[in-house]
Write an enzyme that holds these catalytic residues in place. Structure first.
Site, PDB file in Angstrom:
ATOM      1  N   HIS A 230      -4.484   8.240  -3.192  1.00 32.29           N
ATOM      2  CA  HIS A 230      -3.989   9.067  -2.089  1.00 32.29           C
ATOM      3  C   HIS A 230      -2.480   8.858  -1.949  1.00 32.29           C
ATOM      4  O   HIS A 230      -1.990   7.727  -2.086  1.00 32.29           O
ATOM      5  CB  HIS A 230      -4.696   8.648  -0.799  1.00 32.29           C
TER       6      HIS A 230
ATOM      7  N   LEU B 179      -5.536  -2.286   4.345  1.00 30.87           N
ATOM      8  CA  LEU B 179      -4.088  -2.335   4.571  1.00 30.87           C
ATOM      9  C   LEU B 179      -3.614  -1.000   5.131  1.00 30.87           C
ATOM     10  O   LEU B 179      -3.662   0.021   4.448  1.00 30.87           O
ATOM     11  CB  LEU B 179      -3.361  -2.647   3.264  1.00 30.87           C
TER      12      LEU B 179
END
Length: 335
Positions: free
Chosen positions: A229, A125
């Site tokens: 992240h 994604l």
């Protein structure tokens, strides 16, 4: 109109651009035209049914229908770990005690495992920065579950997603630098590339044979285990909204978390309804709905207004054209 559609060989330039923009650590989007070409051929053969169900890897593109611009990518891999192992570190809690001293200690260790063989994976994604607002990310993310829901028997009972681990602004990866690199004497990008392009035997050859005690690791490495992240935080929120939860597995290179959910418990898979299509010039509805075709081979998805009454969804002609459906066809709708 934003439309999610199958990816194919003609999308190489678009996919390469997205791979470059995604940056380091995005294993499923290597900056390698040859690997991406194979990926797109695999996507074409998956959607056309030329491959056995467990060998399929469906790649989806987010396209602006008016301009033809491709601004995002997502994917569904029908089964992981069948041809190549799916390695992870499992965080294991260990308790040690000494009754004579009245001492009880809890330790965490990292243990190399290959536990998810045959599971379906949703991944890849990624959206361009200027598309990360206004619901485009949610459309692209949820379209993967609409694809699964169109033919659930093509996918595994359990679904997982891996999220990229923490990198510093200058591109360094604390877990790699302090832990993984000690076992893999190469650059992170090389290890990342080999993960996607080899049989992963090098991981089995070089990985630690014994549990790694987390408490013995440097603080920068300990601090990022199981953390996402910064660019992956929205993706994590979308996964959690669908019912995905961390399952105790982390990536062996960057320590990013793995989350999972039973396929039929994924909110979009569970709640989307199959409805017959009617078409009108105008449609009255309070809010747009997630709408997709009811076919993997002809999969397309949009977020547009639909008037739902009974077993019928009335769409505008523009929406029907974007989905390539006609009156009387079946679509799946999630309000």
């Amino acid at each position: 109109m934003l439309v999610v559609r199958p990816a194919g060989p003609a999308d190489l330039d678009h996919l390469l651009e997205l791979a470059i923009l995604s940056g380091p650590g995005f294993t499923s989007l290597p900056e390698d035209p040859d690997q991406l070409t194979e990926r797109l051929d695999l996507s074409r053969d998956s959607f056309t049914g030329r491959l056995e169900p467990q060998q399929r890897w469906y790649t989806l593109m987010l396209e602006e229908s008016e301009t033809g611009d491709v601004d995002g990518v997502g994917s569904v891999k029908a089964a992981v770990g069948l041809n190549r192992p799916f390695f992870s570190f499992r965080l294991v809690n260990n308790t040690q005690s000494s009754p004579s001293l009245g001492v009880k200690l809890d330790h965490q260790t990292l243990v190399l495992v290959n536990e998810c063989t045959g599971w379906t994976e949703v991944g890849s994604l990624f959206l361009k920065a200027d598309r990360r607002k206004g619901g485009a990310g949610r459309l692209l993310s949820q379209s993967r579950y609409m694809l699964i829901g169109a033919q659930p028997d093509l996918f595994a009972d359990n679904v997982l997603a891996e999220l990229r681990g923490v990198f510093t602004p200058d591109g360094a990866c604390p877990f790699w630098d302090h832990v993984a690199h000690k076992f893999f004497p190469m650059e992170f990008d090389d290890a990342d590339r080999m993960t996607g392009s080899t049989d992963k035997q090098f991981i089995l050859d070089l990985s630690p044979r014994h549990p790694i005690y987390v408490e013995l690791l440097p603080e920068p490495a300990r601090a990022v285990i199981g953390k996402v992240h910064p660019q992956g935080v929205p993706a994590m929120a979308l996964l959690e909204s669908e019912g995905f939860r961390p399952n105790g597995l982390v990536d062996i290179f960057d320590a990013g978390p793995t989350v999972s959910c039973v396929r039929d418990n994924i909110r979009t898979v569970r709640d989307a309804r199959r409805l017959d299509v009617a078409i009108a010039d105008e449609v009255e509805a309070e809010l747009p709905a997630l709408i997709s075709t009811d076919s993997v081979a002809a999969f397309r998805a949009v977020r547009q207004k639909a008037a739902v009454e009974g077993d019928t969804a009335t769409l505008t002609r523009e929406t029907a054209d974007a989905l390539k459906v006609r009156a009387g066809d079946t679509v799946r709708v999630k309000a």
